[in-house]
Design a protein around this motif. Structure first.
Motif, PDB file in Angstrom:
ATOM      1  N   ALA A  64     -24.540 -24.118-105.524  1.00  9.63           N
ATOM      2  CA  ALA A  64     -23.861 -25.976-104.636  1.00  9.63           C
ATOM      3  C   ALA A  64     -23.231 -26.488-104.909  1.00  9.63           C
ATOM      4  CB  ALA A  64     -25.343 -26.410-104.557  1.00  9.63           C
ATOM      5  N   VAL A  69     -25.415 -31.712 -99.504  1.00 13.73           N
ATOM      6  CA  VAL A  69     -26.523 -31.393 -99.134  1.00 13.73           C
ATOM      7  C   VAL A  69     -26.743 -33.137 -98.557  1.00 13.73           C
ATOM      8  CG1 VAL A  69     -27.497 -32.382-101.339  1.00 13.73           C
ATOM      9  CG2 VAL A  69     -29.004 -31.237 -99.695  1.00 13.73           C
ATOM     10  N   HIS A 134     -24.401 -28.673 -95.504  1.00 15.28           N
ATOM     11  CA  HIS A 134     -24.922 -27.494 -95.661  1.00 15.28           C
ATOM     12  C   HIS A 134     -26.293 -26.901 -95.865  1.00 15.28           C
ATOM     13  CE1 HIS A 134     -20.317 -27.663 -97.447  1.00 15.28           C
ATOM     14  NE2 HIS A 134     -20.492 -25.962 -97.132  1.00 15.28           N
ATOM     15  N   VAL A 135     -26.727 -27.821 -96.390  1.00 18.30           N
ATOM     16  CA  VAL A 135     -28.269 -27.513 -96.754  1.00 18.30           C
ATOM     17  C   VAL A 135     -28.736 -28.845 -96.323  1.00 18.30           C
ATOM     18  CG1 VAL A 135     -29.525 -27.636 -98.849  1.00 18.30           C
ATOM     19  CG2 VAL A 135     -27.509 -26.545 -98.820  1.00 18.30           C
ATOM     20  N   VAL A 160     -25.635 -26.548 -91.508  1.00 18.90           N
ATOM     21  CA  VAL A 160     -26.111 -26.391 -92.087  1.00 18.90           C
ATOM     22  C   VAL A 160     -27.074 -24.290 -91.949  1.00 18.90           C
ATOM     23  CG1 VAL A 160     -28.733 -26.451 -92.294  1.00 18.90           C
ATOM     24  CG2 VAL A 160     -27.170 -28.572 -91.443  1.00 18.90           C
ATOM     25  N   SER A 161     -26.759 -24.299 -93.325  1.00 25.30           N
ATOM     26  CA  SER A 161     -27.217 -23.056 -93.251  1.00 25.30           C
ATOM     27  C   SER A 161     -28.667 -22.631 -94.281  1.00 25.30           C
ATOM     28  CB  SER A 161     -26.152 -21.936 -94.125  1.00 25.30           C
ATOM     29  OG  SER A 161     -25.461 -22.903 -95.501  1.00 25.30           O
ATOM     30  N   LEU A 162     -29.401 -23.752 -94.879  1.00 27.22           N
ATOM     31  CA  LEU A 162     -30.133 -24.035 -95.923  1.00 27.22           C
ATOM     32  C   LEU A 162     -31.702 -25.675 -95.184  1.00 27.22           C
ATOM     33  CD1 LEU A 162     -32.523 -22.015 -97.020  1.00 27.22           C
ATOM     34  CD2 LEU A 162     -30.609 -23.594 -99.587  1.00 27.22           C
ATOM     35  N   ILE A 163     -32.477 -25.379 -95.259  1.00 25.13           N
ATOM     36  CA  ILE A 163     -33.178 -26.032 -95.326  1.00 25.13           C
ATOM     37  C   ILE A 163     -34.030 -26.017 -96.452  1.00 25.13           C
ATOM     38  CG2 ILE A 163     -34.597 -27.795 -93.596  1.00 25.13           C
ATOM     39  CD1 ILE A 163     -33.773 -26.195 -91.237  1.00 25.13           C
ATOM     40  N   ILE A 164     -34.325 -27.284 -96.731  1.00 23.99           N
ATOM     41  CA  ILE A 164     -35.766 -27.104 -98.097  1.00 23.99           C
ATOM     42  C   ILE A 164     -36.594 -28.089 -97.124  1.00 23.99           C
ATOM     43  CG2 ILE A 164     -36.169 -27.285-100.024  1.00 23.99           C
ATOM     44  CD1 ILE A 164     -33.206 -27.055-100.796  1.00 23.99           C
TER      45      ILE A 164
END
Length: 192
Positions: A64, A69, A134-135, A160-164
């Motif tokens: 990252a 984020v 991005h996140v 956005v390519s990733l969600i936590i």
């Protein structure tokens, strides 16, 4: 008023005096140079567990460095600090201004954090649409309806390519919303 502003939380706040004392102790330890000052979820229910913290540390190394984020629900800034060490930029959101103030003071030495007062149900997510995010670290309200709305809005952000998800294993509302989005093909799990 204390230096963190934590004692001035709005009436009816869900933050206990013990959580506030723990934050003050963590802030004092952090200012003395203890980078591991953040409490575990067993000590403060509104932060992340040491296990998740360790997993994130491991996963973010080299991943990252050039990413942004969006931290949705930033509380006292324990997770913000972790994110700020691995991401080029952190946008820390919270609806409670006292949390943003405490977060800012806890992370005063971090120059890659932008703090924004933002209510995920009342404010316009469109303000983020022209930024490269991005996140998303989703850790705001945990009831099903709000998580569903937050997910809808997050998925409208084009980069956005990733969600936590924090509290996937602890909160029924988070888990049910994630499962609904997975079942309809709108989310693809990387890990549970």
């Amino acid at each position: 008023s204390d230096a963190t502003g934590a004692s001035e939380l709005p009436p009816g706040s869900w933050v206990t005096p013990e959580m506030t004392r723990r934050f003050q102790a963590a802030a004092e330890a952090r200012f003395r140079g203890d980078e591991d000052a953040a409490p575990d979820k067993a000590e403060d229910q509104w932060t992340i567990s040491r296990r998740l913290r360790s997993d994130l540390e491991e996963q973010f190394v080299g991943f990252a460095d050039n990413f942004t984020v969006l931290e949705v629900g930033s509380y006292f800034g324990y997770t913000t600090r972790l994110l700020s060490k691995h991401f080029q930029r952190v946008i820390a959101l919270d609806a409670v201004p006292q949390f943003l103030q405490a977060n800012r003071e806890f992370n005063l030495d971090r120059d890659n954090v932008l703090y924004l007062r933002f209510n995920t149900l009342d404010d316009d997510w469109g303000v983020f649409a022209f930024n490269t995010i991005h996140v998303v670290f989703l850790d705001a309200s945990h009831d099903f309806e709000t998580v569903m709305a937050d997910l809808e809005n997050t998925l409208r952000l084009p980069t956005v390519s990733l969600i936590i998800f924090d509290d996937y294993g602890a909160e029924d509302g988070v888990r049910a919303a994630v499962h609904e989005f997975v079942a309809t093909g709108r989310l693809r799990p990387v890990a549970f």
